[in-house]
Enzyme design. Structure first.
Site, PDB file in Angstrom:
ATOM      1  N   ASP A  87     -17.784  -8.759 -31.157  1.00 30.72           N
ATOM      2  CA  ASP A  87     -18.758  -8.586 -32.218  1.00 30.72           C
ATOM      3  C   ASP A  87     -19.520  -9.899 -32.390  1.00 30.72           C
ATOM      4  O   ASP A  87     -19.081 -10.958 -31.907  1.00 30.72           O
ATOM      5  CB  ASP A  87     -18.023  -8.190 -33.511  1.00 30.72           C
ATOM      6  CG  ASP A  87     -18.980  -7.833 -34.629  1.00 30.72           C
ATOM      7  OD1 ASP A  87     -20.049  -7.270 -34.345  1.00 30.72           O
ATOM      8  OD2 ASP A  87     -18.671  -8.133 -35.798  1.00 30.72           O
ATOM      9  N   ASP A 115     -21.678 -10.970 -35.700  1.00 31.58           N
ATOM     10  CA  ASP A 115     -21.544 -11.501 -37.060  1.00 31.58           C
ATOM     11  C   ASP A 115     -20.079 -11.546 -37.465  1.00 31.58           C
ATOM     12  O   ASP A 115     -19.354 -10.553 -37.354  1.00 31.58           O
ATOM     13  CB  ASP A 115     -22.329 -10.636 -38.053  1.00 31.58           C
ATOM     14  CG  ASP A 115     -23.825 -10.761 -37.858  1.00 31.58           C
ATOM     15  OD1 ASP A 115     -24.327 -11.891 -37.842  1.00 31.58           O
ATOM     16  OD2 ASP A 115     -24.492  -9.718 -37.697  1.00 31.58           O
TER      17      ASP A 115
END
Length: 259
Positions: free
Chosen positions: A13, A15
């Site tokens: 991922d 963020d």
């Protein structure tokens, strides 16, 4: 837990794992450098559909993080690939930004508000009452309802922002029609990412900061999962979930030696 094969492909991922509110998380630059040097397939994933991979690559470069655009996988790309597979050469009314419209164009879709096959909802910083009204009327007239992701809020330096999931709830309330969400935690986004990277779930790992999106999606796609504690899920929260990550790490810096 059954012993897994060595990690050959990395999905992470963005963020909460590599960056936080526009600032690189310590260790992210070295982690990405190691991935590039290893030659192993890797992808940076995001549920945000606003930006194209080229845009995101440039934005990350501005933060000192080098990620080639071909190594970025967004919910917009996953949505476009899904729709191309469902209804090749279809039509869609889109509420979203360039990341979503570009992906749909490249998938061979025609964007129109005249009897579209789909209404496709993604992120935008300018949700308009007129556009939402049009979407509601088109869905009531028979258009199928697709959303890039179910995230209800998104981060910003000023605080949380309403995101696709919140706006989708408004449309559902007005139409009685639930959308199909393509992005995380739908494992479809993970499987499409693996296919894009030429990777296999048995030798892939998903790194994320959220148990309810990254970790569950990676698990359901058959991957090893690593939760980092630099985002939304705290260590104390892990036990609240009926599933567990393969491992928990304080940050991306602790994973550099695994590459």
């Amino acid at each position: 837990m059954a012993e897994r094969k060595p990690i050959e492909s990395w999905l992470t991922d963005m963020d909460g794992v590599l960056i936080h509110e526009g600032t690189p998380i310590p260790g992210a630059e070295e982690f990405l450098r190691r991935l590039r040097e290893s030659g192993k397939p890797f992808l940076v994933l995001t549920n945000n559909s606003i930006y194209t991979p080229r845009d995101l690559s440039a934005r990350l470069a501005g933060m000192g993080l080098e990620v080639p655009e071909e190594c970025i996988w967004t919910s917009a790309l996953a949505t476009a690939k899904f729709l191309k597979g469902q209804r090749p050469g279809g039509t869609a009314y889109v509420i979203g930004e360039a990341g979503l419209t570009t992906a749909l164009y490249q998938a061979g879709y025609v964007l129109t508000d005249k009897d579209p096959d789909y209404v496709v909802l993604g992120e935008t910083r300018t949700y308009s009452f007129e556009a939402l009204t049009k979407a509601i009327r088109l869905i009531n007239a028979g258009a199928r309802f697709i959303c890039t992701n179910p995230d209800e809020t998104g981060p910003s330096p000023e605080g949380v922002l309403p995101a696709t999931g919140s706006v989708a709830a408004l449309i559902t309330k007005a139409t009685g029609v639930d959308p199909y969400f393509v992005g995380k935690p739908n494992p479809l986004m993970m499987r499409e990412a693996l296919n894009s990277a030429g990777a296999h779930s048995e030798t892939a790992v998903m790194i994320g900061d959220r148990m309810d999106t990254d970790i569950v999606a990676g698990m359901e796609a058959g991957m090893e999962t690593i939760l980092v504690l630099t985002g939304l899920t705290a260590e104390a929260d892990v036990e609240r979930f009926p599933y567990r990550p393969t491992r928990v790490a304080k940050s991306i810096a602790d994973l550099i030696e695994l590459i």
